[in-house]
Scaffold this motif. Structure first.
Motif, PDB file in Angstrom:
ATOM      1  N   PRO A  90      15.708  42.311  20.304  1.00  0.00           N
ATOM      2  CA  PRO A  90      15.144  43.358  21.006  1.00  0.00           C
ATOM      3  C   PRO A  90      13.790  43.225  21.556  1.00  0.00           C
ATOM      4  N   ARG A  92      10.811  44.989  24.722  1.00  0.00           N
ATOM      5  CA  ARG A  92      10.792  45.604  26.187  1.00  0.00           C
ATOM      6  C   ARG A  92      10.061  44.318  26.876  1.00  0.00           C
ATOM      7  N   ALA A 148      27.000  45.639  27.042  1.00  0.00           N
ATOM      8  CA  ALA A 148      25.355  45.463  27.540  1.00  0.00           C
ATOM      9  C   ALA A 148      25.193  44.544  28.644  1.00  0.00           C
ATOM     10  N   GLU A 151      25.859  47.549  31.021  1.00  0.00           N
ATOM     11  CA  GLU A 151      24.908  48.902  30.833  1.00  0.00           C
ATOM     12  C   GLU A 151      23.886  48.501  29.837  1.00  0.00           C
ATOM     13  N   GLN A 153      20.453  48.384  27.973  1.00  0.00           N
ATOM     14  CA  GLN A 153      19.868  49.354  27.418  1.00  0.00           C
ATOM     15  C   GLN A 153      18.200  48.983  27.410  1.00  0.00           C
ATOM     16  N   ILE A 154      17.416  49.760  27.606  1.00  0.00           N
ATOM     17  CA  ILE A 154      16.007  49.500  27.452  1.00  0.00           C
ATOM     18  C   ILE A 154      15.377  48.789  26.054  1.00  0.00           C
ATOM     19  N   GLY A 155      14.902  47.535  26.077  1.00  0.00           N
ATOM     20  CA  GLY A 155      14.756  46.686  24.961  1.00  0.00           C
ATOM     21  C   GLY A 155      15.783  45.733  24.874  1.00  0.00           C
ATOM     22  N   GLN A 156      16.782  45.473  25.696  1.00  0.00           N
ATOM     23  CA  GLN A 156      18.012  44.654  25.549  1.00  0.00           C
ATOM     24  C   GLN A 156      17.720  43.831  26.677  1.00  0.00           C
ATOM     25  N   SER A 211      29.020  59.260  20.913  1.00  0.00           N
ATOM     26  CA  SER A 211      28.602  59.030  22.280  1.00  0.00           C
ATOM     27  C   SER A 211      29.901  58.441  23.011  1.00  0.00           C
ATOM     28  N   MET A 250      27.011  52.980  28.342  1.00  0.00           N
ATOM     29  CA  MET A 250      25.566  53.233  27.673  1.00  0.00           C
ATOM     30  C   MET A 250      24.773  53.851  28.479  1.00  0.00           C
ATOM     31  N   PRO A 252      20.618  54.682  29.137  1.00  0.00           N
ATOM     32  CA  PRO A 252      19.382  53.900  29.153  1.00  0.00           C
ATOM     33  C   PRO A 252      18.782  53.400  27.884  1.00  0.00           C
ATOM     34  N   ARG A 253      18.860  54.352  26.864  1.00  0.00           N
ATOM     35  CA  ARG A 253      18.294  54.351  25.512  1.00  0.00           C
ATOM     36  C   ARG A 253      19.191  54.918  24.506  1.00  0.00           C
TER      37      ARG A 253
END
Length: 253
Positions: A90, A92, A148, A151, A153-156, A211, A250, A252-253
């Motif tokens: 992971p 950003r 993923a 979708e 996510q942030i950091g992926q 979720s 998923m 965004p975070r």
């Protein structure tokens, strides 16, 4: 293709989803070769399922070729390849310490995407000369992508890109190898109860489960293994990426 008596390669079979796939295929009567960079883990799974273990860095052309050759010597050419090997790093694009290091991004692509193609090309070369089975089928190759891919996510960024690449090469690979009677598929799991997730605090696991629209729980890796079995057995499945996620999309975070 029936699983029983077939030689199967399971990359990343030393833990998690790969271990469940190896054990499930062996339980159906396949001769399983467990390939993993972690030879100790591969050997433990191989002992449990009566298979053979081989050290394999899927991102290395030489290591993968040696592992597949050793598995061929032990069990004969494989008609089944299931690639579950992969890494998650992971980060950003712009973090507290500046831009994401390029080598961190490259390593994930190298292992997850290039490594998957590396095994695909080598396994296909072994499958192509084999005598055809029903419908002219000679083999099936199944990669493990991820939701993923769709979708991320942030950091992926690196992980999502690698899994999207795996999903994207599924159809062209199936078309390319169709003349050899080799099918290519991918499974895209959602949240699976692998050691990475089950090591999280229980409240975090529960929040993740909530979720998921239905069923509201983490998937069992055995459920991925059952989908792999169906992919092997159903010859009309080809060139497809199948999500296994309980309708999760998923955030965004």
């Amino acid at each position: 293709m029936q699983v029983a008596t077939q030689s199967a390669l399971v990359a990343g079979g030393g833990s998690g989803i790969g271990a469940s796939v190896a054990q499930h295929l062996a339980g159906l009567g396949a001769k399983v070769a467990v390939l993993d960079v972690n030879l100790e883990g591969a050997e433990a799974v191989a002992r449990e399922c009566g298979g053979r273990a081989f050290a394999c860095d899927i991102a290395s052309a030489e290591s993968a070729a040696q592992a597949i050759a050793a598995a061929r010597e032990a069990h004969g050419p494989a008609r089944i390849l299931v690639n579950c090997a992969g890494i998650l790093s992971p980060g950003r694009i712009l973090g507290k310490d500046g831009p994401l290091p390029l080598d961190a991004f490259q390593r994930v692509i190298e292992v997850n995407l290039i490594g998957a193609f590396n095994l695909l090309r080598l396994a296909a070369a072994d499958m192509a000369p084999l005598a055809p089975l029903a419908d002219g089928e000679r083999g099936v190759i199944i990669n493990t992508s991820s939701i993923a891919a769709y979708e991320g996510q942030i950091g992926q960024i690196a992980y999502a890109a690698s899994k999207a690449g795996m999903a994207g090469m599924t159809l062209p690979a199936a078309r390319d190898l169709a003349r050899h009677g080799i099918r290519v598929l991918s499974v895209a799991p959602g949240l699976v109860a692998t050691p990475m997730l089950t090591s999280l605090p229980q409240e975090m696991q529960d929040a993740l489960a909530q979720s998921i629209p239905f069923p509201q729980r983490l998937a069992d890796s055995k459920e991925v293994a059952h989908l792999v079995q169906h992919m092997v057995e159903n010859v009309m499945l080809n060139g497809e990426v199948i999500r296994l996620d309980g309708a999760l999309r998923m955030p965004p975070r």
